[in-house]
Design a protein around this motif. Structure first.
Motif, PDB file in Angstrom:
ATOM      1  N   ILE A 297      14.156  -0.272  -5.032  1.00  0.00           N
ATOM      2  CA  ILE A 297      15.090   0.854  -4.939  1.00  0.00           C
ATOM      3  C   ILE A 297      15.545   1.055  -3.506  1.00  0.00           C
ATOM      4  O   ILE A 297      16.726   1.293  -3.233  1.00  0.00           O
ATOM      5  CB  ILE A 297      14.424   2.138  -5.480  1.00  0.00           C
TER       6      ILE A 297
ATOM      7  N   LEU B 289      15.654   8.509  -4.852  1.00  0.00           N
ATOM      8  CA  LEU B 289      17.045   8.598  -4.399  1.00  0.00           C
ATOM      9  C   LEU B 289      17.369   9.936  -3.761  1.00  0.00           C
ATOM     10  O   LEU B 289      18.531  10.211  -3.459  1.00  0.00           O
ATOM     11  CB  LEU B 289      17.998   8.378  -5.580  1.00  0.00           C
TER      12      LEU B 289
ATOM     13  N   CYS C 245      19.010   9.397  -0.471  1.00  0.00           N
ATOM     14  CA  CYS C 245      19.868   8.208  -0.414  1.00  0.00           C
ATOM     15  C   CYS C 245      21.205   8.501  -1.089  1.00  0.00           C
ATOM     16  O   CYS C 245      21.328   9.435  -1.875  1.00  0.00           O
ATOM     17  CB  CYS C 245      19.197   7.024  -1.099  1.00  0.00           C
TER      18      CYS C 245
ATOM     19  N   ILE D  29      22.919   6.071  -2.949  1.00  0.00           N
ATOM     20  CA  ILE D  29      23.115   4.839  -3.708  1.00  0.00           C
ATOM     21  C   ILE D  29      23.809   5.165  -5.023  1.00  0.00           C
ATOM     22  O   ILE D  29      23.337   6.016  -5.781  1.00  0.00           O
ATOM     23  CB  ILE D  29      21.764   4.147  -3.981  1.00  0.00           C
TER      24      ILE D  29
ATOM     25  N   ARG E 142      27.689   9.233  -5.318  1.00  0.00           N
ATOM     26  CA  ARG E 142      26.779   9.821  -6.300  1.00  0.00           C
ATOM     27  C   ARG E 142      26.868  11.340  -6.292  1.00  0.00           C
ATOM     28  O   ARG E 142      26.908  11.990  -7.342  1.00  0.00           O
ATOM     29  CB  ARG E 142      25.340   9.375  -5.993  1.00  0.00           C
TER      30      ARG E 142
END
Length: 499
Positions: free
Chosen positions: A99, A132, A135, A137, A412
């Motif tokens: 990840i 996450l 992050c 992503i 995201r």
């Protein structure tokens, strides 16, 4: 192993979790979403595609399969396909490194396996969500397969079909929790894999490459700089502006006596903040040295009763202020407190149409020549207030803040945020913020795949939607070129890949 999972700067690392094969017949168990995409993608040549699929290896772990290919000319694509969620239980270290090194995450499941979906949702998705947390992503959730029981039996005694399929609303809700893009792939056909799943995946690939290129350029520029160039500073009032202030007050106040009184009050404020000084002391200070209009000095008088000669009444609260500062800094305020308007002779002035917090931020700008909005919505409220009082520079500052905040928002977060960009567009147009409204339209077009899935997209006018469709990314021309390229590659293949 952790070192081998980190991609090079000019590479894209895709990590796929989940088993979607339960939605297909047993004689087609070799099929998988990732394997099918890599076998049919126009970005990968026929020769490399065959080598890629035949040489797929487990790099020492039976929990996932690694694929590597060259895309976009010289970009290395690394894909780790992990069909078993047990990797989070049996090899936590490897799962976290997967990840952590990912540029794109794909979560896939079969729509006909409700129990596995529920286990993934309850046990493993929270782990990914925590990983996450800090992050940006992008995540793609792919619901694979055609539901076997689209219309379950309505008989109250029959529970055969109930709960056997994962509904679209359940998948969408999971995507919202992760801030992910939700896709339904009813089959592994060229349309669903090549154009639908492939188009979204390749869009995020391009975004990842653009971000990496931008970061690389920033590092390169920083390493070549001998002396850092300071960013442009907002204009601050200083000593050279005293003459301009005096001229402005003389223009707005026709009575020489009132002009002298206002100037004396300002001089007293600047001489000893927080204390009321006599006119004699003020005059002697004027002859001693030039006066400076300093934001730190005026800040001490912001929202205080010291020397206040006007009180604003707003939402049941009172806010003290100083006419001298307001007249010098705001054309509308100067008109209010001069001439035949009722505010000219009123000590208590009511304010309508804005909230107390917004008006305080507006006054803070007038006193300090700076503002720090706490959010995009607060910046928009302050922009509306600035437009109401015709303070154009504050409008531009708010526009810049909104644009900067939206630009720095990861895909995201942009997909999951409740903030309505279309609503911001409406307000910007209504309040004559042409720069911001034009930029917001381009922003919606640039992030077309995200905004086209939001309900607010339907609120765009026909003219706005035509503009977005014309300038959107991926553009019609890009998709056409990609489709033509795929057709060309497929026409050159001697053998069809049977999936």
């Amino acid at each position: 192993m952790a070192g081998s999972l980190k991609p090079s700067p000019m590479s894209v690392h895709v990590v796929a979790f989940g088993n979607e094969r339960d939605g297909f017949s047993e004689d087609n168990q070799q099929s998988s979403l990732i394997w099918t995409y890599l076998g049919r993608s126009a970005l990968i040549s026929e020769t490399e595609s065959s080598l890629l699929l035949n040489s797929a290896n487990h790099i020492g772990s039976p929990m996932f399969t690694e694929y590597q290919a060259c895309v976009f000319g010289n970009v290395r694509l690394v894909v780790h396909d992990c069909p078993l969620w047990d990797i989070f239980d049996s090899d936590w270290y490897t799962s976290q490194n997967l990840i952590g090194g990912a540029d794109i995450i794909v979560i896939k499941y079969s729509v006909n396996d409700k129990s596995s979906f529920q286990e993934v949702k309850d046990s493993y998705v929270p782990m990914i969500k925590r990983a996450l947390n800090h992050c940006s992503i992008p995540v793609i959730i792919s619901a694979v397969g055609a539901r076997k029981s689209e219309v379950p039996c309505t008989c109250p005694l029959c529970t055969l079909d109930r709960g056997s399929c994962v509904t679209a609303s359940e998948g969408i809700q999971l995507a919202k929790e992760l801030g992910a893009t939700y896709l339904e792939l009813h089959s592994l056909s060229d349309f669903y894999i090549g154009k639908y799943f492939g188009g979204v995946l390749e869009y995020f690939m391009i975004q990842s490459l653009n971000q990496k290129s931008s970061e690389k350029m920033k590092k390169r520029k920083k390493s070549h700089k001998c002396h850092g160039v300071k960013p442009p500073q907002l204009e601050q009032p200083g000593a050279f502006q005293w003459e301009l202030l005096e001229e402005d007050i003389k223009k707005k106040l026709k009575d020489p006596g009132e002009v002298e009184l206002v100037l004396e009050k300002v001089k007293c404020i600047l001489k000893t903040p927080g204390k009321v000084n006599s006119s004699k002391n003020c005059r002697s200070h004027q002859t001693a040295r030039p006066l400076q209009l300093c934001d730190t000095s005026l800040r001490l008088f912001f929202n205080t009763h010291v020397l206040a000669d006007v009180i604003f009444q707003i939402q049941g609260a009172t806010v003290p202020a100083h006419r001298a500062v307001l007249v010098a800094r705001c054309e509308v305020m100067a008109a209010m407190f001069n001439g035949s308007y009722i505010e000219a002779n009123s000590f208590l002035v009511p304010v309508y149409g804005v909230s107390k917090d917004t008006f305080l931020s507006f006054l803070e700008y007038l006193y300090t020549d700076s503002c720090c909005p706490a959010s995009i919505l607060q910046a928009m409220s302050l922009l509306i207030c600035a437009e109401m009082y015709q303070v154009s520079r504050l409008q531009h500052i708010c526009e810049l803040y909104i644009i900067t905040q939206l630009q720095s928002m990861p895909s995201r977060e942009l997909a999951s945020t409740s903030l309505s960009v279309v609503s911001l567009l409406r307000k910007a147009k209504f309040h004559n913020s042409d720069c911001l409204s034009t930029w917001l339209l381009h922003f919606i077009a640039t992030n077309y795949l995200i905004f086209s899935q939001k309900p607010e997209f339907q609120d765009l006018s026909a003219e706005e939607r035509n503009f977005v469709e014309m300038h959107r990314w991926p553009s019609h021309m890009y998709l056409k070129q990609l489709a033509d390229y795929r057709n060309y590659i497929n026409s050159q293949k001697c053998h069809c890949i049977v999936i």
